[in-house]
Design a protein around this motif. Sequence first.
Motif, PDB file in Angstrom:
ATOM      1  N   TYR A 276      -8.558  -1.253  12.200  1.00 52.56           N
ATOM      2  CA  TYR A 276      -7.802  -0.110  11.724  1.00 52.56           C
ATOM      3  C   TYR A 276      -6.304  -0.387  11.877  1.00 52.56           C
ATOM      4  CZ  TYR A 276     -11.369   3.509  10.970  1.00 52.56           C
ATOM      5  OH  TYR A 276     -12.395   4.260  10.467  1.00 52.56           O
TER       6      TYR A 276
ATOM      7  N   PRO B 208      -7.040   0.363   0.555  1.00 55.09           N
ATOM      8  CA  PRO B 208      -7.850   1.281   1.358  1.00 55.09           C
ATOM      9  C   PRO B 208      -7.345   2.718   1.238  1.00 55.09           C
ATOM     10  CG  PRO B 208      -6.302   0.119   2.747  1.00 55.09           C
ATOM     11  CD  PRO B 208      -6.153  -0.472   1.379  1.00 55.09           C
ATOM     12  N   GLN B 209      -8.206   3.652   1.590  1.00 55.01           N
ATOM     13  CA  GLN B 209      -7.859   5.063   1.583  1.00 55.01           C
ATOM     14  C   GLN B 209      -7.396   5.482   2.978  1.00 55.01           C
ATOM     15  OE1 GLN B 209      -7.856   7.072  -1.216  1.00 55.01           O
ATOM     16  NE2 GLN B 209      -8.216   5.088  -2.221  1.00 55.01           N
ATOM     17  N   LEU B 210      -6.417   6.374   3.007  1.00 53.21           N
ATOM     18  CA  LEU B 210      -5.910   6.882   4.278  1.00 53.21           C
ATOM     19  C   LEU B 210      -6.902   7.862   4.888  1.00 53.21           C
ATOM     20  CD1 LEU B 210      -3.468   7.032   6.263  1.00 53.21           C
ATOM     21  CD2 LEU B 210      -2.725   9.026   4.960  1.00 53.21           C
ATOM     22  N   GLU B 211      -7.266   7.602   6.140  1.00 51.63           N
ATOM     23  CA  GLU B 211      -8.116   8.514   6.887  1.00 51.63           C
ATOM     24  C   GLU B 211      -7.233   9.346   7.808  1.00 51.63           C
ATOM     25  OE1 GLU B 211     -11.156   6.411   8.943  1.00 51.63           O
ATOM     26  OE2 GLU B 211     -11.621   5.082   7.255  1.00 51.63           O
TER      27      GLU B 211
ATOM     28  N   ILE C  30      -8.376  -2.079   7.141  1.00 47.90           N
ATOM     29  CA  ILE C  30      -7.828  -3.139   6.311  1.00 47.90           C
ATOM     30  C   ILE C  30      -8.130  -4.483   6.968  1.00 47.90           C
ATOM     31  CG2 ILE C  30      -5.562  -2.853   7.416  1.00 47.90           C
ATOM     32  CD1 ILE C  30      -4.301  -3.738   4.796  1.00 47.90           C
TER      33      ILE C  30
ATOM     34  N   THR D 108       1.619   5.020   0.715  1.00 48.92           N
ATOM     35  CA  THR D 108       1.046   5.926   1.700  1.00 48.92           C
ATOM     36  C   THR D 108       1.695   7.299   1.584  1.00 48.92           C
ATOM     37  OG1 THR D 108       0.735   6.309   4.084  1.00 48.92           O
ATOM     38  CG2 THR D 108       2.675   5.071   3.416  1.00 48.92           C
TER      39      THR D 108
ATOM     40  N   TYR E 279      -5.816   3.218   8.237  1.00 41.91           N
ATOM     41  CA  TYR E 279      -6.421   2.464   7.145  1.00 41.91           C
ATOM     42  C   TYR E 279      -7.336   1.400   7.742  1.00 41.91           C
ATOM     43  CZ  TYR E 279      -2.755   4.313   4.036  1.00 41.91           C
ATOM     44  OH  TYR E 279      -1.927   5.118   3.299  1.00 41.91           O
TER      45      TYR E 279
ATOM     46  N   ILE F 284       0.866  -1.172   0.000  1.00 42.60           N
ATOM     47  CA  ILE F 284       0.000   0.000   0.000  1.00 42.60           C
ATOM     48  C   ILE F 284       0.904   1.224   0.000  1.00 42.60           C
ATOM     49  CG2 ILE F 284      -1.758   1.311   1.249  1.00 42.60           C
ATOM     50  CD1 ILE F 284      -2.615  -1.338   2.544  1.00 42.60           C
TER      51      ILE F 284
END
Length: 751
Positions: free
Chosen positions: A49, A72-75, A65, A34, A63, A32
Amino acid sequence: MVRGAPAIVLCGVVLCACAAPVFAFGEYASRIVTPVEPFALAYVPSAQYLIVCQMSDGQAGRYRITAPGQTPQLEPMFTPVTAGDAVGIAWVEQQQTLYWLVETTTATGFAYNLLRTNLDGWSLTGSIALAAPADAVLGEMTYVPSHDAFWVADIANDRYLSFDRTTGARRSGEFYAPTRHRDARISYGLGIEYVPVGPGYFDLLVGTVTDQRAVRVIRVDLLGNEVGASYTLDFADQKTRPGWPAGLAYCRGLAGDFTVIADAQRRALLLFGTPAPEVFGLTAVTVAVQETEIGGGATAESIRGTFSWRNNGTYSSIVLEARDAASGDFATIATAQGGATTLAHELGREGRFQFRLTPVAATVRAPAALVDVRTAAGAILGITSLAGGVPAVQPFALALIDDGQTQTLLAANTMALSGTSVRRFRRTAAGALEPLASIAAPFAAGYVIVAMAWDSTRSELVWLGLSPARDFEAARTTPEGAVIAAGLPLIRNPFLQDQIGDMAYDARHDLFWVSAINRNAVCSFRRATDGASFVASSEALPLPSALPGEAGTWGLPCGLCVVPGAYAGMSILYAAMGQVPDNASFPQLGAGYVKRLVPLHVPQSGGPVVAGMPIDLEMATGSAGLRGMALSTRPALTAFFAAQDVAHLYEIRMHGEGPRFARGDTNSDGAINIADAPFLLAYLFSSGPAPACLDAADINDNGALNLSDAVALLRYVFGIPSQTPLAVPYYLCNTDPIADTLSCAVYAPCQ
């Protein structure tokens, strides 16, 4: 204090073990990308998370996952870090609290505090000071519920400390890295993660101090004892070594467990399959290496590795696979029956190898054992750091001065400085390097110090430098650096058509060899008639682009040394070479691709040819910036390498065990010539004196002396092609690769 990694060496063998039903243990699954530089990780099982934190400012994100392969998208998250560096994070499920380990600089070192937040990063009341030892440099941390305590990696001391969660007090239960006492070079660890399976385990992210990056995951129990499971990160991400692995997290996914490793340099998260810790396949895996040797004319039968292991199950077969250095893939090379506990394999070259032993059951592929094998030749004998001292240098060129009494090693900085640019060391009888006074280079500041070579005929040090105008110049000095002559033209290079690698002096033929990286060639130079300047002695001679037992195209000769030939009038060149990548731009390649040390001999016509098995340098040193080299012939044949990227000197062993001799020199006069065959015939059929070294007379190395040896020797001396050429070692002093009943009580030319 620089941050970074330790590996597992057992009986000279580095061990890794195990696999999972879905992914092989430690098998790279996905990555992934980042936007942050991931340093510390923590996993929140109740919310699934993965929290990612970078060190410099504590910037963090998360993430969601559940399995490898997801994107996944980074929060974004809030961070409580307003000063200092965030070096570790850990989630405490029972408290639903995220703990942040923050490092701040003090007048005497570092101070460490724990900050607390909720899952969104909102700060909670208060901080907790950790009672860390004064000499500690802390890295990542993990939480162990059964002890209500944190374990934290102490990078500076290769240990893992335990602290009470509520008070920050230091607890019992600390342990040292399991590899700490096995190999002094392996002492650089960052990550630690609690594995909440069975009785509980720790996964340790460790690696080599030489390149300051983690390369392996080791599993231990809560007392720090290895439990037989570990895996390497080499070739993990797209079959290349990860850039800077830092933290790791053990994740409980929906379809199975997996491990995430933070690669700070590449801004990536690497996902690996993880097995159940209680499931093992083969344990107590070792490899015994026999018949190790390097030198001229080595054969494929020279080195044999015998694998041994203990079975922990019933298997239909056990597969031995070897990793291809170019592609990073494993390929099956041998298969043993399910009940077997040993398997022999011919290694074919010197250095380090990677194999995988996998037991195959009727319904499942059992955990694999990954094994690194090192032969006697290629072993590191010593490492000297040049990062400290005066001047601190990034070594580029090396030279060894040997006057028969004292050996002095010189290591030059990449660029000539206004003051001293060259570190000097006296080599003691025990092999240690004692610092001597530094000296200046015979070039103006701003010149690149390309190479140095000791002219033992005239007791002068010859230097090769590259001017800011991109012209090559030579200089001559005394061993102490006093200038005899400077600004001597050697090679003009106005269009950067040549990228010079190294220079070496051949005392037997009184000439200098220079390697050209971009041409994959060497050429020779002699003193001009005035005795001061230099003139070309040969055209560029191409080096081999194929090596025995190696795939791909080879070249890029960055390092060069000469062993003056004492036999048959030949000298041996040792070239540090690399594998040429596709679409290579030669001037930009340099030393980053150096992987093998290749022995070569130069015939009377044509270019150099391979005279023995290459030695693996890439996996032995862990350096990506090997450059110049120097060679010592006493008390044994060893090579020194300058590692520009980590400012280290490496000393590498270049021969195996046992007496050293030269095959074919039956009368021990230091030459292979017409006199040796009659001497052997007289011993065999006329009661003549016995060779002092019987091994030297065993021309075909079959363990017996007979007429076939004399015939093979005569063919060699007169240049007649033969199905049975001289067996190794020949051309130079080295050891017998094959054990037999013949002895070599004394061989004076090699003493």
